[in-house]
Enzyme design. Structure first.
Site, PDB file in Angstrom:
ATOM      1  N   ARG A   1       0.561  -1.478  -0.203  1.00  0.00           N
ATOM      2  CA  ARG A   1      -0.151   0.012  -0.393  1.00  0.00           C
ATOM      3  C   ARG A   1       1.524   1.069  -0.093  1.00  0.00           C
ATOM      4  O   ARG A   1       0.741   2.140   0.791  1.00  0.00           O
ATOM      5  CB  ARG A   1      -1.389  -0.135   1.647  1.00  0.00           C
ATOM      6  N   GLU A   2       2.100   1.256  -1.140  1.00  0.00           N
ATOM      7  CA  GLU A   2       2.804   2.372  -0.843  1.00  0.00           C
ATOM      8  C   GLU A   2       2.450   2.958  -1.688  1.00  0.00           C
ATOM      9  O   GLU A   2       1.908   4.795  -0.443  1.00  0.00           O
ATOM     10  CB  GLU A   2       4.000   2.171  -1.748  1.00  0.00           C
TER      11      GLU A   2
ATOM     12  N   LYS B   1      -1.590   4.568  -1.116  1.00  0.00           N
ATOM     13  CA  LYS B   1      -1.894   5.109   0.224  1.00  0.00           C
ATOM     14  C   LYS B   1      -0.834   5.696   0.507  1.00  0.00           C
ATOM     15  O   LYS B   1      -1.424   7.043   0.951  1.00  0.00           O
ATOM     16  CB  LYS B   1      -2.376   4.026   0.852  1.00  0.00           C
TER      17      LYS B   1
ATOM     18  N   GLY C   1     -22.157   5.320  11.818  1.00  0.00           N
ATOM     19  CA  GLY C   1     -21.937   4.500  12.447  1.00  0.00           C
ATOM     20  C   GLY C   1     -20.450   4.249  12.975  1.00  0.00           C
ATOM     21  O   GLY C   1     -19.954   4.112  14.580  1.00  0.00           O
TER      22      GLY C   1
ATOM     23  N   GLU D   1     -17.311   1.661  17.252  1.00  0.00           N
ATOM     24  CA  GLU D   1     -16.950   0.243  16.053  1.00  0.00           C
ATOM     25  C   GLU D   1     -15.285   0.666  15.991  1.00  0.00           C
ATOM     26  O   GLU D   1     -14.292   0.533  15.261  1.00  0.00           O
ATOM     27  CB  GLU D   1     -17.404   0.477  14.481  1.00  0.00           C
TER      28      GLU D   1
ATOM     29  N   CYS E   1      -7.994   2.038   0.731  1.00  0.00           N
ATOM     30  CA  CYS E   1      -7.966   0.337   0.901  1.00  0.00           C
ATOM     31  C   CYS E   1      -8.342  -0.590   1.292  1.00  0.00           C
ATOM     32  O   CYS E   1      -8.427  -0.379   2.463  1.00  0.00           O
ATOM     33  CB  CYS E   1      -6.062   0.196   0.719  1.00  0.00           C
TER      34      CYS E   1
ATOM     35  N   GLU F   1     -26.148   8.618   1.322  1.00  0.00           N
ATOM     36  CA  GLU F   1     -25.266   9.261   0.068  1.00  0.00           C
ATOM     37  C   GLU F   1     -25.930  10.505  -0.715  1.00  0.00           C
ATOM     38  O   GLU F   1     -26.337   9.919  -1.645  1.00  0.00           O
ATOM     39  CB  GLU F   1     -23.809   9.013  -0.476  1.00  0.00           C
TER      40      GLU F   1
ATOM     41  N   HIS G   1     -15.987  11.890   2.529  1.00  0.00           N
ATOM     42  CA  HIS G   1     -14.745  11.693   1.733  1.00  0.00           C
ATOM     43  C   HIS G   1     -13.674  13.174   1.457  1.00  0.00           C
ATOM     44  O   HIS G   1     -12.836  12.734   0.762  1.00  0.00           O
ATOM     45  CB  HIS G   1     -15.644  10.739   0.594  1.00  0.00           C
TER      46      HIS G   1
ATOM     47  N   CYS H   1     -21.800   8.795   5.256  1.00  0.00           N
ATOM     48  CA  CYS H   1     -21.263   7.847   5.730  1.00  0.00           C
ATOM     49  C   CYS H   1     -19.878   7.145   6.567  1.00  0.00           C
ATOM     50  O   CYS H   1     -20.703   8.405   7.910  1.00  0.00           O
ATOM     51  CB  CYS H   1     -20.378   7.247   4.587  1.00  0.00           C
TER      52      CYS H   1
END
Length: 763
Positions: free
Chosen positions: A16-17, A19, A441, A493, A525, A674, A703, A735
């Site tokens: 995941r470089e 990211k 959530g 959560e 991811c 959304e 987001h 979300c």
């Protein structure tokens, strides 16, 4: 000789470089040059991974999204970002997420942020793209620098390059007109830009361009079919060769159209359209290349290579060097390398193939075609042993689960009373104000949470210590929500790494990778669980956490669950039984959890079905079957409760107009969706369809790092109240908030609660 090629490679990196580099840049912790250098390193590594192929894709790498890349290549920038100065990459990120890196914004233009582009699912996958925006005034202008830079890098490394771009008709098909104009009217303006791009690539000596047109696997009316004819007649030339790529489904009535287009090659998804591949062989025009996607690019099971060769060898004998072989689609949708998985159960691991292993499979198929099966006899024998092991494994098949599925009854999916009778009972129990506020959530997954989880998994932290750490985070979430004045609380959560993986880890029939990451959007991811066998729930999964959270407050606490359709659609699923059967198994397991939550005194239970629409077949003629078992699965999960228990569900980034009746048929008491990025456009579905239950249209785009103002939220809710009676409206974010920081969440939710209070005062 059969030619090997690939349609695209995972861009995030095996670790995941990408990211981490993106998030570092966005935070202002690293420079633009460092980010670009990391991109170049990843491209070089990924081209090295594909070096054995005859042709390697170039242009499939993106810092955020390949559709957004194409918008910038075509000069199609939203008006709101055209006044910014500086590097084009900054404008790119402004469209993607509302702003670029901290400290780089043009403060005079808009105080550091703009509205991010709308985001939706890429066909029927769990990948998201930034929706192109059009109007009657849209003009296009070529900026080929991204492609030419990547081509130059590939050439310097000796890569056998095949350029990859999104085709003009699919590009228009993917976008959204922001006025009442016809998108297809823009095609005459768009085609000269594509022609100029092809000319520039030809001038660079490019031989093949893969031009992706997956819209061909959807139902197209006559105007869109004619658009394909017009587009490729206009682009017809001999300077570069075009490989028209389709994937994700069957072409059906569009197959003759695709075969007749004046391109030099056609790629078909032979996983989803095997019969069409055989038809195409018979009807392929003389001299045209046929590329067949014979390795599944969207799932992680090993291919049955002997079975592939059984049907492919006659095709090869007929087509000879006009046959190309490839994965069915880009490998963007699978993890990079199975060899990284050292802790995965050995039996299950032997059944799997990630991106690099799929390329190995492709090479074996090509070698068998070109040199005969004897040349790869040992590898084929190993493959057959793995296929046979999986088919016969008692770990895959559970007679008790199969018996439960056989006993399914329609009564399981019916609430005792209709919504009109349930709603007053719920209102009397919950005593909520008008415009009740809640969140979806999750709350921020802080560094402390991630560190505690990592230490617990490594053994540095015992179970009691981990439980105490998570309870402390839950208590923080409850305190913050009470201070904010939210009406229905969530536990945050903290204990959940992922909304699907968390449940899969506690269900029999699932396995988990350590490094099986795939890109969902941008730097986001996910690590989909691997559904390998029949599913059952050994014990309660969430009850203890929710009970603890409820003990901290007198306000209603939502029990938070992921629904069966979303768990299915966000997993790597079995390919040895119908998806509907696996979904029903999940429904029975999650139903048990719902009933246990109710027994524990939880009176609000949210069952997220974020991916309901995502699983729709790409052709509407096939929707009814899917929606039938998908809605039934949700109802089995949700509808065993008493009238007083309020069932919520949540859906992400979906166009609801065409399935609104099915959503209503789910019969959830409250649905949250959304709507903020679309400026409430998604609520157009409710103009003609009178949705009968309660609804929470999202007012905070989680987001984007941008913080919505109270006034903006009030305006969005006023728009919503024009379509839905105010007494049935909730106020909530789009979300979950796990990807945001507390420093962003607190002011955003403060404004949201203030907006709800202002709306109540206006009643």
């Amino acid at each position: 000789m059969a030619t090997t090629h690939n349609l695209g490679f995972p861009r995030i990196g095996a670790k995941r470089e990408l990211k981490f580099a993106l998030e570092s840049y966005w935070k202002g912790q690293s420079s633009r040059d460092e980010l670009k250098a990391l991109g170049a390193q990843l491209r070089q590594r990924h081209w090295d991974n594909q070096a054995a192929l005859d042709l390697v894709p170039v242009g499939d790498f993106a810092f955020y999204d390949q559709v957004l890349d194409m918008s910038f290549t075509l000069g199609n920038l939203p008006e709101r970002v055209r006044g910014f100065h500086g590097d084009a990459l900054d404008n790119y990120f402004r469209v993607a997420r509302g702003r670029s890196a901290e400290g780089t914004e043009n403060q005079g233009a808009c105080c550091g942020g703009v509205a991010a582009g709308e985001m939706t699912k890429w066909f029927d996958t769990n990948y998201h793209y930034i929706v192109p925006e059009f109007s009657a005034a849209t003009e296009f202008s070529l900026d080929s620098s991204r492609l030419l830079d990547q081509l130059a890098q590939a050439r310097s490394l000796g890569v056998k390059a095949k350029l990859v771009i999104i085709g003009p008709v699919t590009y228009l098909w993917l976008g959204k007109a922001k006025d009442d104009s016809d998108k297809l009217a823009l095609l005459p303006r768009l085609l000269p830009v594509y022609a100029k791009l092809l000319d520039e690539l030809a001038a660079q000596g490019v031989e093949w361009v893969q031009i992706d047109e997956p819209a061909l696997v959807t139902e197209l009316d006559a105007a869109w079919q004619q658009a394909f004819v017009a587009a490729y007649q206009a682009l017809k030339q001999d300077k570069v060769k075009l490989l028209l790529a389709t994937y994700f489904g069957q072409l059906l009535e569009n197959l003759p159209l695709a075969l007749a287009l004046p391109v030099q090659g056609l790629h078909l998804d032979a996983i989803n359209a095997r019969a069409e591949a055989e038809q195409a062989v018979a009807k392929l025009p003389a001299g045209k290349i046929l590329s067949l996607g014979v390795i599944n690019g969207r799932n992680i099971w090993k291919s049955d290579l002997s079975a592939v060769l059984d049907w492919l060898e006659p095709v090869h004998r007929q087509l000879g060097n006009r046959l190309w072989v490839a994965p069915s689609c880009s490998l963007l949708h699978v993890p990079v390398d199975l060899d990284s998985e050292q802790k995965l159960d050995a039996d299950i691991r032997s059944w799997l193939a990630f991106a690099l292993q799929k390329l190995d499979e492709l090479q074996l198929v090509a070698k068998a075609l070109n040199q005969g099966r004897d040349a790869v006899a040992g590898a084929l024998a190993d493959n057959q042993a793995a296929i046979a092991s999986r088919r016969a494994s008692p770990r895959v098949h559970n007679p008790a689960v199969k018996a439960a599925i056989a006993r399914l009854d329609a009564a399981l999916g019916r609430r005792a009373s209709p919504y009109t009778q349930r709603a007053p009972k719920q209102a009397a129990l919950l005593r909520l104000p008008a415009y009740p506020t809640t969140t979806i959530g999750s709350f921020p997954q802080t560094g402390d949470i991630r560190q505690a989880r990592s230490k617990f998994r490594s053994g540095e932290l015992d179970e009691a210590g981990y439980k105490a750490a998570m309870q402390a985070e839950i208590a923080r979430s409850v305190r913050e929500q009470e201070a904010l004045g939210l009406d229905v609380l969530v536990h945050g959560e903290a204990e959940r790494n992922d909304m699907v993986e968390y449940f899969g880890e506690q269900l029999d029939g699932y396995a988990f990778s350590q490094f099986g990451w795939v890109q969902s959007y941008g730097s986001r991811c996910v690590k989909p669980p691997i559904l390998f066998g029949d599913i059952s729930r050994p014990q309660a999964m969430t009850v203890a956490w929710i009970k603890y959270a409820q003990s901290l407050t007198a306000k209603p606490m939502k029990g938070m669950l992921t629904g069966p359709v979303t768990i299915l659609n966000w997993s790597f699923v079995r390919d040895d039984q119908p998806r509907s059967v696996s979904c029903h198994q999940l429904a029975l397991a999650i139903r048990e959890e719902v009933l246990d939550l109710e027994k524990a005194g939880v009176r609000v239970i949210q069952i997220d079905e974020a991916a309901l629409r995502e699983g729709l077949p790409l052709r509407k003629s096939q929707w009814n079957e899917y929606l039938g078992w998908a809605v039934e699965s949700f109802r089995i999960t949700a509808n065993g409760v008493q009238d007083e228990t309020q069932i919520h569900t949540h859906m992400c980034y979906s166009e609801f107009n065409d399935i609104i009746a099915s959503i209503a048929d789910m019969d959830a008491d409250v649905i949250t969706i959304e709507t903020s990025r679309s400026d409430m456009e998604l609520l157009d579905a409710f103009d003609d369809f009178k949705y009968p239950n309660e609804i929470g249209p999202g007012v905070y785009d989680i987001h984007s790092p941008n913080i919505p103002t109270q006034e903006h939220i009030v305006q969005l809710m006023k728009k919503a109240s024009e379509r839905i009676p105010a007494e049935r409206l909730w106020v909530n974010p789009d979300c979950g908030l796990k990807t945001r920081a507390w420093e962003e969440v607190i002011p955003a939710l403060t404004n949201m609660v203030a907006a709800a209070q202002a709306l109540r005062a206006m009643r």
